[in-house]
Scaffold this motif. Structure first.
Motif, PDB file in Angstrom:
ATOM      1  N   ASP A  30      66.979  50.108  45.826  1.00  0.00           N
ATOM      2  CA  ASP A  30      66.204  49.509  47.423  1.00  0.00           C
ATOM      3  C   ASP A  30      65.081  49.106  47.345  1.00  0.00           C
ATOM      4  N   LEU A  65      63.097  46.727  45.283  1.00  0.00           N
ATOM      5  CA  LEU A  65      63.190  45.559  45.596  1.00  0.00           C
ATOM      6  C   LEU A  65      62.145  44.972  46.804  1.00  0.00           C
ATOM      7  N   HIS A 111      59.381  42.532  46.980  1.00  0.00           N
ATOM      8  CA  HIS A 111      59.588  41.000  48.220  1.00  0.00           C
ATOM      9  C   HIS A 111      58.050  40.776  48.516  1.00  0.00           C
TER      10      HIS A 111
END
Length: 249
Positions: free
Chosen positions: A217, A220, A224
């Motif tokens: 998590d 990512l 991003h």
């Protein structure tokens, strides 16, 4: 130079994130760990809400992948390893393996039937084990393989025709990495690596589920943020719109 610095930042963040995860795992107390476990349930990998056993399809196949029965799972993994060693290291050929297998089976049946006749138990000849494949076996295998191949082709074509630029680029990078891996080793080795990964990664993920979900998590989120930098500096200059082909009547 700008793209090179972004790549270096991504690699550096990946290493720092992994080190932070290990450090937190060592220093978190028992009560803090319980709170982190509860909080991490809302950020499962790929947004799933069901247990990993249910995601793998349940039943006996999921039990084998998750090592519910260690003897069966170890036997399957050892069998795949033996096949890979025979073909990859010993350079055994498939036709030779089939012929030797049939030869061994015929010898066993011959000895069984003649030994029972020598012991005056002719009625036991009908109990000699025989291998008979179901009539629909190859048809079912062909249908299953064809369905999965068509599903993969449809997925790639949907990305090319109606997918976003981000999804299209991710698919291109994935296929490019797969081509590089395929150039380094043969198809059998790739299948064996995938088979071993399917029998080791799910059980490891189930055991360290919270740590992996938290790591992925945060990774990512950083990915991003770097993607936004690339989008601002390069991708935003590309004309917007989805990749597609014009239809002609």
């Amino acid at each position: 130079m700008h793209e090179k610095s972004i790549v270096e930042d991504v690699i550096g963040d990946l290493v720092d994130n992994f080190a932070e995860t290990v450090h937190k795992k060592k220093n978190v107390s028992f009560f803090e760990q319980d709170e982190d476990t509860v909080a991490s349930r809302f950020n499962r990998l790929f947004g799933r809400e069901k247990p990993i056993h249910h995601v793998l399809g349940g039943g006996k196949s999921a039990d084998v992948l998750l090592w519910r029965n260690k003897k069966i799972s170890a036997s399957v993994l050892m069998g795949a390893t033996a096949i890979w060693v025979l073909f990859e290291w010993i350079n055994f050929h498939f036709l030779s393996l089939v012929c030797y297998g049939l030869l061994l089976g015929m010898i066993v049946q011959f000895v069984w039937s003649n030994a029972s006749g020598a012991l005056n138990r002719s009625s036991s000849q009908s109990r000699v084990p025989r291998l008979v494949l179901p009539k629909d076996f190859f048809a079912d295998v062909g249908v299953t393989v064809g369905t999965e191949v068509n599903r993969g082709l449809m997925f790639l074509q949907d990305l090319a025709c109606r997918g976003s630029l981000k999804q299209f680029l991710m698919a291109v990078i994935g296929l490019w990495l797969a081509a590089i891996i395929g150039s380094c080793c043969n198809f059998l080795t790739v299948l064996y690596i995938g088979f071993v990964g399917a029998h080791t990664m799910p059980v490891l993920y189930e055991r360290y589920e919270d740590e992996v979900d938290g790591f992925v998590d945060s990774l990512l989120m950083k990915f991003h943020s770097h993607y936004k930098k690339i989008d601002t500096g390069f991708l935003s200059r590309i004309p917007s719109g989805k990749f597609g082909f014009k239809k002609y009547d």
